[in-house]
Design a protein around this motif. Structure first.
Motif, PDB file in Angstrom:
ATOM      1  N   GLU A  76       0.876  -1.213   0.031  1.00 52.79           N
ATOM      2  CA  GLU A  76      -0.043  -0.168  -0.212  1.00 52.79           C
ATOM      3  C   GLU A  76       0.816   1.367   0.062  1.00 52.79           C
ATOM      4  O   GLU A  76       2.006   1.290   0.500  1.00 52.79           O
ATOM      5  CB  GLU A  76      -1.109  -0.052   1.378  1.00 52.79           C
ATOM      6  N   LYS A  77       0.494   2.225  -0.775  1.00 54.39           N
ATOM      7  CA  LYS A  77       1.193   3.477  -0.938  1.00 54.39           C
ATOM      8  C   LYS A  77       0.607   4.611   0.170  1.00 54.39           C
ATOM      9  O   LYS A  77      -0.558   4.837  -0.099  1.00 54.39           O
ATOM     10  CB  LYS A  77       1.197   3.881  -2.199  1.00 54.39           C
ATOM     11  N   LEU A  93       7.664  13.491   9.384  1.00 56.51           N
ATOM     12  CA  LEU A  93       8.904  12.747   9.282  1.00 56.51           C
ATOM     13  C   LEU A  93       8.782  11.466  10.402  1.00 56.51           C
ATOM     14  O   LEU A  93       8.965  10.329   9.687  1.00 56.51           O
ATOM     15  CB  LEU A  93      10.323  13.316   9.337  1.00 56.51           C
ATOM     16  N   PRO A  94       8.595  11.519  11.358  1.00 56.84           N
ATOM     17  CA  PRO A  94       8.459  10.297  12.259  1.00 56.84           C
ATOM     18  C   PRO A  94       7.134   9.191  11.710  1.00 56.84           C
ATOM     19  O   PRO A  94       7.631   8.221  11.779  1.00 56.84           O
ATOM     20  CB  PRO A  94       8.292  10.884  13.751  1.00 56.84           C
ATOM     21  N   ALA A 100       5.784   4.280   9.307  1.00 55.30           N
ATOM     22  CA  ALA A 100       4.858   3.800   8.215  1.00 55.30           C
ATOM     23  C   ALA A 100       5.835   2.913   7.312  1.00 55.30           C
ATOM     24  O   ALA A 100       5.576   1.631   6.646  1.00 55.30           O
ATOM     25  CB  ALA A 100       4.429   4.677   7.227  1.00 55.30           C
ATOM     26  N   VAL A 101       7.102   3.109   7.077  1.00 50.77           N
ATOM     27  CA  VAL A 101       7.904   2.385   6.421  1.00 50.77           C
ATOM     28  C   VAL A 101       8.251   1.082   6.990  1.00 50.77           C
ATOM     29  O   VAL A 101       8.212  -0.062   6.589  1.00 50.77           O
ATOM     30  CB  VAL A 101       9.443   3.009   5.959  1.00 50.77           C
ATOM     31  N   ARG A 102       8.312   1.353   8.304  1.00 54.72           N
ATOM     32  CA  ARG A 102       8.802  -0.059   9.193  1.00 54.72           C
ATOM     33  C   ARG A 102       7.624  -0.873   9.224  1.00 54.72           C
ATOM     34  O   ARG A 102       7.832  -2.063   9.334  1.00 54.72           O
ATOM     35  CB  ARG A 102       9.208   0.392  10.539  1.00 54.72           C
ATOM     36  N   ALA A 103       6.424  -0.279   9.053  1.00 57.36           N
ATOM     37  CA  ALA A 103       5.149  -1.032   9.184  1.00 57.36           C
ATOM     38  C   ALA A 103       4.729  -1.862   7.607  1.00 57.36           C
ATOM     39  O   ALA A 103       3.990  -2.743   7.609  1.00 57.36           O
ATOM     40  CB  ALA A 103       3.745  -0.231   9.424  1.00 57.36           C
ATOM     41  N   ARG A 133      17.296   2.725   2.299  1.00 54.36           N
ATOM     42  CA  ARG A 133      17.813   1.519   1.758  1.00 54.36           C
ATOM     43  C   ARG A 133      16.517   0.490   1.481  1.00 54.36           C
ATOM     44  O   ARG A 133      17.119  -0.541   0.858  1.00 54.36           O
ATOM     45  CB  ARG A 133      18.965   1.005   2.627  1.00 54.36           C
ATOM     46  N   THR A 134      15.436   0.520   2.075  1.00 48.76           N
ATOM     47  CA  THR A 134      14.527  -0.394   1.598  1.00 48.76           C
ATOM     48  C   THR A 134      13.814  -0.066   0.457  1.00 48.76           C
ATOM     49  O   THR A 134      13.123  -0.931  -0.279  1.00 48.76           O
ATOM     50  CB  THR A 134      13.094  -0.358   2.806  1.00 48.76           C
TER      51      THR A 134
END
Length: 419
Positions: free
Chosen positions: A3-4, A15-16, A21-24, A61-62
């Motif tokens: 999902e975007k 930013l946090p 959200a990236v980690r999720a 890097r993800t």
């Protein structure tokens, strides 16, 4: 397919959220109007204390995070979160940043997407203001075509205990389907998503939180003025009252209030009450008056302390410790230190400042920055503690200074006066 998520605004709120959200597992586009911010973010260089370079680099890097100034990168988004500033302009809420973000996102809204507002604002903004902007720009409707909700930010910069993920998050939607979508999204971001019945309730809850703090800070600020005139140590009284295990919450005085919340958010509530009901919110207006005048009180107290030592403010060398509005951060937004420094300079003082969290290039005024050393302390006619960063050596400050005026209760000694 991932999902975007599009997060509009890559400041201390956005930013946090983007990193979390990236980690999720989401693919995240961070949109910001500032090209300097975008360039730094994509180079893994942070400007937010709560997000380190390492965390930013790991997100990049993800391959599922990038920052941009281009709203075209929002195309195909599933969730859009608006975290832009909502300042006051001549005492009136300024929602132009919300409107700009809404109009820009509207071009990419398609059936089934979810849009969430996090910016602090008056009750009714999401349902009456942002909804109209989004519907006019997209040609779609909510409820029905897309989902819309409000979830107030609860970021406390520099707080190592309560962070985005473990702070309960209030969520709301314009209908049951929107609430379910908003709750599902934040359920992957935070440990506890707390649903309420409407965006108006969520918007009011945020204003209540900050008004509560604003009013109580004003109470102890005014109390500190009168306690000093009565010859009573207000800090000892606060410590004594804090031993009560029920019916009391500790607040402490200081040189004023800063940040984007306390000086501004209660005024949103006051404006809404006046505009909709025709009444003045007397508690808020009184608190504003007290807190707004605390920088003047600090300058007055410092002037009296110098006079007792037969020194005028004019040409006195004053070292200010801490310019940020909040300890252990470099945030200068609405900082009371700015007013104090400007007032001292108008009186002819030679002002220097030390703040390990602030870069000289970010200062909104011209002041010479100094390192906190024994030599620098000894050269000062007075040392003024405005922000009590933990990196300051307060034992050294008390030992090496001729006079310390402490607004944060960090120093002790015969040469120390406290607010």
């Amino acid at each position: 397919m991932d999902e975007k998520v599009v997060v509009v605004g890559q400041g201390y709120v956005g930013l946090p959220l983007a990193m979390r959200a990236v980690r999720a597992g989401f693919t995240v586009v961070g949109i910001d109007v500032d090209p300097w911010r975008v360039k730094r973010l994509n180079a893994a260089e942070t400007y937010i204390e709560d997000v380190g370079d390492e965390a930013l680099d790991a997100a990049l890097r993800t391959g599922r995070y990038h920052a941009t100034t281009a709203y075209a990168d929002a195309e195909g988004f599933d969730v859009g979160v608006v975290t832009v500033p909502t300042p006051l302009h001549e005492g009136v809420p300024d929602l132009r940043h919300v409107a700009d973000a809404g109009r820009s996102l509207a071009a990419f809204i398609r059936p089934g997407v979810t849009v969430v507002l996090e910016s602090t604002t008056y009750p009714g903004t999401t349902e009456e203001y942002l909804r109209q902007v989004l519907e006019e720009g997209s040609g779609l409707r909510t409820p029905g075509d897309f989902h819309l909700g409000y979830s107030p930010e609860r970021i406390d910069p520099g707080n190592e205990r309560w962070r985005l993920e473990n702070t309960p998050k209030i969520v709301s939607g314009v209908d049951a389907a929107s609430l379910a979508k908003v709750q599902a999204f934040y359920g992957r971001i935070v440990d506890d998503a707390v649903p309420v019945s409407s965006p108006r309730v969520a918007e009011l809850s945020k204003l209540l939180e900050n008004t509560f703090r604003h009013v109580n800070v004003a109470l102890v600020n005014e109390l500190s003025i009168f306690a000093g005139q009565l010859g009573i140590d207000v800090w000892e009284a606060i410590d004594a009252a804090s031993t009560k295990p029920f019916g009391y919450m500790r607040f402490t005085p200081g040189p004023g209030v800063g940040g984007h919340c306390l000086p501004i958010d209660p005024s949103y509530l006051s404006w809404k009450v006046k505009r909709s009901l025709g009444h003045t919110f007397r508690f808020v207006e009184l608190a504003n008056d007290i807190n707004d005048h605390m920088p003047d009180h600090v300058v007055h107290r410092l002037t009296l302390a110098l006079n007792e030592r037969r020194k005028p403010v004019k040409d006195s060398r004053i070292l200010v410790l801490g310019l940020a509005y909040k300890k252990n951060t470099g945030d200068l937004r609405e900082s009371p230190a700015i007013g104090v420094v400007k007032a001292l300079r108008r009186l002819g003082a030679d002002v220097r400042a030390a703040d390990p969290h602030i870069e000289t290039c970010s200062l909104p005024f011209d002041v010479e920055m100094a390192e906190l050393t024994a030599t620098e302390l000894a050269r000062a006619d007075a040392v003024l503690i405005l922000t009590d960063h933990d990196r300051f050596d307060y034992e050294l400050v008390a030992r090496a200074s001729a006079l310390v005026f402490d607004t944060r209760n960090r120093c002790r000694g015969a040469n120390v006066e406290r607010i």
